[in-house]
Every structure is written in C-alpha cells, then in structure tokens.
Design an enzyme around this catalytic site. Structure first.
Site, PDB file in Angstrom:
ATOM      1  N   TYR A   1      -2.585  49.034  -9.014  1.00 15.65           N
ATOM      2  CA  TYR A   1      -3.344  48.487  -8.448  1.00 15.65           C
ATOM      3  C   TYR A   1      -4.583  47.582  -9.474  1.00 15.65           C
ATOM      4  CZ  TYR A   1      -4.751  43.635  -5.999  1.00 15.65           C
ATOM      5  OH  TYR A   1      -5.168  42.713  -5.654  1.00 15.65           O
TER       6      TYR A   1
ATOM      7  N   SER B   1       1.178  54.403  -6.618  1.00 22.10           N
ATOM      8  CA  SER B   1       0.480  53.554  -6.360  1.00 22.10           C
ATOM      9  C   SER B   1       1.033  51.856  -6.151  1.00 22.10           C
ATOM     10  CB  SER B   1      -1.120  53.662  -6.428  1.00 22.10           C
ATOM     11  OG  SER B   1      -1.641  52.273  -5.301  1.00 22.10           O
ATOM     12  N   GLN B   2       0.403  50.837  -7.458  1.00 23.17           N
ATOM     13  CA  GLN B   2       1.309  49.782  -7.320  1.00 23.17           C
ATOM     14  C   GLN B   2       2.130  50.224  -8.387  1.00 23.17           C
ATOM     15  OE1 GLN B   2       0.201  45.568  -8.582  1.00 23.17           O
ATOM     16  NE2 GLN B   2       0.041  46.719 -10.239  1.00 23.17           N
TER      17      GLN B   2
ATOM     18  N   ASP C   1      -2.525  59.083   3.876  1.00 21.23           N
ATOM     19  CA  ASP C   1      -2.631  58.430   3.132  1.00 21.23           C
ATOM     20  C   ASP C   1      -3.125  57.013   4.333  1.00 21.23           C
ATOM     21  OD1 ASP C   1      -3.211  56.313   1.165  1.00 21.23           O
ATOM     22  OD2 ASP C   1      -1.241  56.740   0.220  1.00 21.23           O
TER      23      ASP C   1
ATOM     24  N   HIS D   1      -3.112  65.507   2.225  1.00 22.22           N
ATOM     25  CA  HIS D   1      -3.452  64.754   0.719  1.00 22.22           C
ATOM     26  C   HIS D   1      -3.320  62.952   1.475  1.00 22.22           C
ATOM     27  CE1 HIS D   1      -2.692  67.761  -1.941  1.00 22.22           C
ATOM     28  NE2 HIS D   1      -2.951  68.008  -1.335  1.00 22.22           N
TER      29      HIS D   1
END
Length: 310
Positions: free
Chosen positions: A88, A171-172, A257, A285
C-alpha cells in the site's frame, strides 16, 4: 501469549450476485484500450548480469501505467516471468533480484503510485476510500486492472515464455496477487503474502490499524454511507475472487498480524478454488508474516512450477 485464531472463521463478506458480470464488463472496457507498451532502456541501473528498463502501458480509462522491467542479461530462448505487485505504501522496487534468479520480472506501479499519478492521485491515506460508495468509480477498480494488464505486457515480450508466468507480492501486493491469479488464467503459479484487501468488513472490526482504519474514519464522517460502502467492497474483496483461482498457490500469514488479521487469511485460503494450495501460518510474526524465512519457500515454489520441464 499467542492469540487463538479460528481456522474456520466465517467472513462477513457476501459475494454480489452480479460479481462475475461486473468484472466481465470491466475487463471488456479494458480490452478496448490499446496496451501501447513502451520500454526504455535504463543504462544507469543496468549491470553486467541484469538489464533494466522503464516500462509504460495503458490501462482502463486510458490511464498510463509505469513499471520497472528487468531481464537476465545473458540468456538464450524464452524465460519464465514474474509479475511483482506492490504494498500500500511502498514504491514498487526494481526487481533485479528476480532477474538474477532467471526470470524476466515486471514490478508494476498502479495508478496513484509515484510514477503513475499523472492522471490519478488520491494520496495516502485516501486510496482505500476514494469513491468507495460506487463500485464503478472506486479506486481499486482501476488499480486491479492496472495489475492485470501487466500480464498483457509480459505476453507482448518475445523473451517471455507465455506458459510460465507467476505473480507475487505481500500485504496489498498479496491481495493483488489473489485478484490477478483469479482473473488472469495465464498465471501458472502465485505466492501471496499477508494478503490485504481480503475480508474488508471483518478487518475493520478485528483491527484498528491503517490502512483499513481509513474505512472506519470514513464511516465516522459519513455514517449514512455504510450500506453503500458494504455493497461496494463486496465487488473488491479478495475472498470473493478466491474460488476463481485454479493455479498452484501458496499463502503466508502472521498469526500476530494486526494489519491484516489472520482470521481473514484463513477465510481467504478456505475459499481458494485451486487443488494445489498451501498455507504457511507463522506464529510469533506480525504483518511481515515470516517473510525472510518464507522467501526460500517462495523461490522453491516458483522454481518448481515455472521450470522449463513442466
């Protein structure tokens, strides 16, 4: 203490009845736009082992998209290819490491990214909520297509083997990997890390970190728009694309996360249609989702599925 994460989590997202019709229409609009690919050699970034190019092509709404393209400097015949999709906030990197592994590699900067913001610049934050009440103009409509058209660029290159194209990102970039693998049958293998854009409605309840918090900020300002927002995101939620994925795929998530809640990772994985799929859940993690130790698994996965012997 490790948080217990339900592996059978049922997401709130509902797949709209006209989901496939909507995206078929968007793809039809994109197909009417000539790709007009342009590739400019970048001698300052080129090295003895990797050739680097600045790339441009045209996407839906006639938006010009920038990308970095790297290929091995000394190869004969066609190479496998990797399309790398960005996070992102990250500026898409020059994918020289992928080229050093033997791939022709494209790193896409979808609209709004630094090198592709001439026609569209919602700013950060704001991409997440730009026109979020209208699926026809929501920012991610064009953003998704910009990534999918990166596949068209790779298919236009004579040095790329069209039967050996993979996609990856985190991620994104992980969410974009899901939608690209779902909508482009040319993708033969996919590796999605900590996938964002999956489980929008769950994520804004399970976590209050950005970028998802942009939606909560928007709804606090515009509470009357909640219905329209929930309707729109149904067309863009990666979970609703997942049953279209048929290629081999691996997904890695972090069980701590707080950006992309692991519940949404499990929900996504459970919906993936591919027979050959595997989930790597890294306890201890967060949003990096075990990326450093997981990279060796990604490398082996692509070597297996994109090798010339398959």
């Amino acid at each position: 203490m490790t948080r217990a994460v339900p592996t059978d989590y049922r997401p709130r997202t509902r797949k709209p009845d006209d989901f496939d019709t909507f995206w078929a229409g968007v793809l039809g609009q994109a197909a009417e736009v000539p790709l007009a690919p342009e590739m400019l050699a970048d001698p300052l970034r080129t090295s003895d082992d990797v050739e680097v190019f600045q790339v441009f092509y045209t996407s839906v709404d006639h938006v010009r998209i920038a990308a970095w393209y790297c290929r091995p400097a000394r190869t004969t015949g066609r190479t496998p290819a990797i399309i790398f999709l960005p996070g992102y906030q990250m500026d898409p990197p020059i994918p020289k490491e992928w080229a050093r592994k033997g791939y022709s590699a494209l790193s896409v900067a979808p609209r709004g990214k630094l090198r592709s913001l001439g026609r569209f610049n919602p700013g950060y934050p704001n991409l997440m909520t730009h026109n979020i009440v209208d699926r026809h103009t929501y920012a991610y409509r064009g953003f998704y297509v910009d990534c999918w058209r990166g596949v068209d660029f790779l298919l236009s290159r004579p040095e790329v083997d069209p039967t050996r194209i993979g996609v990856t990102g985190s991620s994104q970039g992980g969410g974009l990997t899901i939608t690209t693998a779902a909508m482009r049958p040319e993708i033969r293998a996919a590796a999605a890390g900590a996938p964002y854009l999956c489980g929008y409605l769950d994520a804004i309840e399970l976590t209050h970190t950005y970028p998802y918090e942009e939606i909560n900020d928007f709804l606090r300002l515009h509470p009357e728009s909640r219905g329209a927002v929930e309707e729109t995101v149904g067309y863009f939620d990666g979970i609703n694309f997942a049953d279209r994925i048929t290629c081999p795929i691996i997904v890695n998530i972090g069980l701590q996360d707080n950006v992309c809640p692991p519940e949404t990772g499990y929900a996504l994985f459970n919906r993936i249609g591919a027979v050959d799929k595997r989930l790597y859940a890294y306890d201890g993690h967060g949003h990096e989702a075990g990326r450093h130790k997981h990279q060796a698994i990604v490398d082996q996965f692509f070597a297996q599925h994109l090798s010339s012997g398959r």
